[in-house]
Design a protein around this motif. Structure first.
Motif, PDB file in Angstrom:
ATOM      1  N   MET A  77       0.822  -1.209   0.000  1.00  0.00           N
ATOM      2  CA  MET A  77       0.000   0.000   0.000  1.00  0.00           C
ATOM      3  C   MET A  77       0.863   1.269   0.000  1.00  0.00           C
ATOM      4  N   LYS A  78       1.946   1.278   0.765  1.00  0.00           N
ATOM      5  CA  LYS A  78       2.848   2.430   0.773  1.00  0.00           C
ATOM      6  C   LYS A  78       3.471   2.644  -0.596  1.00  0.00           C
ATOM      7  N   VAL A  79       3.910   1.559  -1.209  1.00  0.00           N
ATOM      8  CA  VAL A  79       4.547   1.674  -2.524  1.00  0.00           C
ATOM      9  C   VAL A  79       3.518   2.085  -3.578  1.00  0.00           C
ATOM     10  N   LEU A  80       2.328   1.506  -3.527  1.00  0.00           N
ATOM     11  CA  LEU A  80       1.276   1.903  -4.472  1.00  0.00           C
ATOM     12  C   LEU A  80       0.998   3.397  -4.380  1.00  0.00           C
ATOM     13  N   LYS A  81       0.891   3.905  -3.175  1.00  0.00           N
ATOM     14  CA  LYS A  81       0.650   5.339  -2.986  1.00  0.00           C
ATOM     15  C   LYS A  81       1.815   6.155  -3.553  1.00  0.00           C
TER      16      LYS A  81
END
Length: 94
Positions: A77-81
């Protein structure tokens, strides 16, 4: 004749191309394909930039997004953001 190794990251040069690539993998791939695709996108954008935006170290990112890895959902989720993506659910037609 000399050949070079194909690297999809070399072709992910716009937000539209990144979105199309990731959406295709999400539709057709399995969890390992999705993690690899996110890794290719992070590489195309720059691991240093992704590291700064996520607060994760570059080595941790490389490890989490490498083939065969099983990163935590929070990491994905952090990387997607950081790559400008988000998860959106749409009803599947029957």
């Amino acid at each position: 004749m000399e050949t070079s190794k194909f690297d999809i990251a070399d072709y992910l040069d716009s937000k539209e191309m990144i979105a199309e690539y990731l959406n295709t993998v999400l539709e057709e791939g399995n969890h390992a394909d999705i993690i690899n695709a996110i890794g290719h996108i992070a590489k195309a954008i720059g691991m240093t930039k992704i590291s700064e935006e996520t607060g994760l170290s570059r080595p941790s990112l490389y490890k989490a997004l490498s083939e065969g890895s099983k990163p935590q959902f929070a990491t994905i989720m952090k990387v997607l953001k950081a790559i400008g993506g988000q998860i959106q659910v749409t009803p599947k037609s029957i």
